[in-house]
Design an enzyme around this catalytic site. Structure first.
Site, PDB file in Angstrom:
ATOM      1  CD  GLN A  37      -6.763  -4.604   0.654  1.00 45.40           C
ATOM      2  OE1 GLN A  37      -6.409  -4.725   1.831  1.00 45.40           O
ATOM      3  NE2 GLN A  37      -6.410  -3.568  -0.084  1.00 45.40           N
ATOM      4  CG  HIS A 125       1.608  -6.837  -2.348  1.00 43.73           C
ATOM      5  ND1 HIS A 125       1.379  -5.752  -3.164  1.00 43.73           N
ATOM      6  CD2 HIS A 125       2.954  -7.105  -2.435  1.00 43.73           C
ATOM      7  CE1 HIS A 125       2.521  -5.378  -3.729  1.00 43.73           C
ATOM      8  NE2 HIS A 125       3.492  -6.193  -3.294  1.00 43.73           N
ATOM      9  CG  ASP A 126      -3.372  -1.694  -0.076  1.00 47.10           C
ATOM     10  OD1 ASP A 126      -2.878  -0.954  -0.953  1.00 47.10           O
ATOM     11  OD2 ASP A 126      -4.463  -1.458   0.477  1.00 47.10           O
ATOM     12  CB  VAL A 127       2.864  -1.196  -1.219  1.00 46.72           C
ATOM     13  CG1 VAL A 127       3.191  -2.222  -0.143  1.00 46.72           C
ATOM     14  CG2 VAL A 127       2.951  -1.837  -2.603  1.00 46.72           C
TER      15      VAL A 127
END
Length: 285
Positions: A37, A125-127
């Protein structure tokens, strides 16, 4: 070997090898996904020194390993995390520094709708958690909000895990590619099943190109050797997006379609997690 994980439900939000018995600040990352990331810093949109990039938004903190690295590069980091316990544990047990751009313990959609004047050079954006993603953060409208929150040369990194041939994955891929004009995707490491961990790098304005890494990009800790390996080999794990057929997409109000499609993936993910750590680890689930 000693290790430390941050777990939520049957997801592992990050982990460190606690080799030095307590030196969390310098402990090595167990997973390379979070280092992948960090490639947002290598996006070649401004200069080879990446000096134009100064601000980042983290949507979904997890164990905070990406946030830690960006902070070390003197990036102003803003964190949005819906679970205050995750934020507390990341700070307490994973040495995540206090974010210079502020911490907002709320739903990311509410934050993006309210903070309309803020702009970020990159967004992570890591959900992903529990074998699925919150559908409200994977709609066309959400990605439009993210596009507006980027600077003109900004890049967003979107983490996703799933069986790439599943209906859920195809919905997510189609929505991402329909939301941004330029995207590239890379797999995280080797795999023995059709279940993949992917990171999409997208720009609303220009092709996504990465500069060559510099020695300073590797950082002295944590995980400099893993970071050097990931930064020099990631392009060999690029996913061919030309074969992705754009079909149905997720909109606000139609999230249930993605939620239902993810049910099979949750079971598959749970079975995979049972093979990662012994069952005793999951005893409190």
């Amino acid at each position: 070997m000693r290790f430390r994980y941050l777990r939520a439900d049957h997801s592992l939000l990050g982990g460190l090898w606690d080799i030095d018995a307590g030196s969390v600040e310098t402990a090595e990352s167990i997973y390379s996904t979070f280092i992948l990331q960090e490639l947002v810093r290598l996006a070649d949109s401004t200069s080879h020194e990446a000096s134009g990039y100064k601000s980042a938004l983290i949507i979904g903190l997890g164990a905070g390993l990406s946030a830690r690295a960006l902070h070390q590069h003197q990036v102003e980091v803003t964190i949005v995390e819906i679970d205050p316990v995750v934020y507390d544990f990341a700070r307490r047990y994973f040495a995540v520094p206090k974010p210079t751009g502020g911490a907002f313990l709320e739903d990311a959609r509410a934050f993006l709708r309210r903070e309309t004047e803020r702009r970020y050079d990159y967004i992570v954006h890591d959900v992903f958690t529990g074998g699925s993603v919150p559908a409200s953060l994977f709609t066309i409208e959400c990605f439009q909000d993210i596009s507006r929150a980027l600077t003109p040369t900004g890049i967003v990194a979107i983490n996703f895990a799933g069986n790439t041939s599943s209906v859920a994955s195809q919905l997510v891929f189609s929505t991402i590619l329909s939301s941004f004009h330029h995207c590239r995707a890379f797999e995280d490491g080797a795999h023995t099943t059709d279940y993949r961990n992917l990171v999409f790098f997208c720009s609303p304005s220009s092709p996504v190109v990465f500069r060559q890494p510099l020695p300073s990009d590797y950082l002295p800790f944590p995980s400099p050797l893993m970071r050097e390996k990931v930064f020099n080999e990631f392009e060999s794990a690029e996913m061919d997006l030309s074969g992705v057929k754009l079909g149905s997409v997720v909109h606000d109000g139609s999230e249930r379609e993605l939620e239902e499609a993810q049910r099979a993936g949750v079971k598959e993910h749970w079975e995979l997690m049972n093979g990662v750590l012994p069952l005793e680890t999951w005893a409190m689930y």
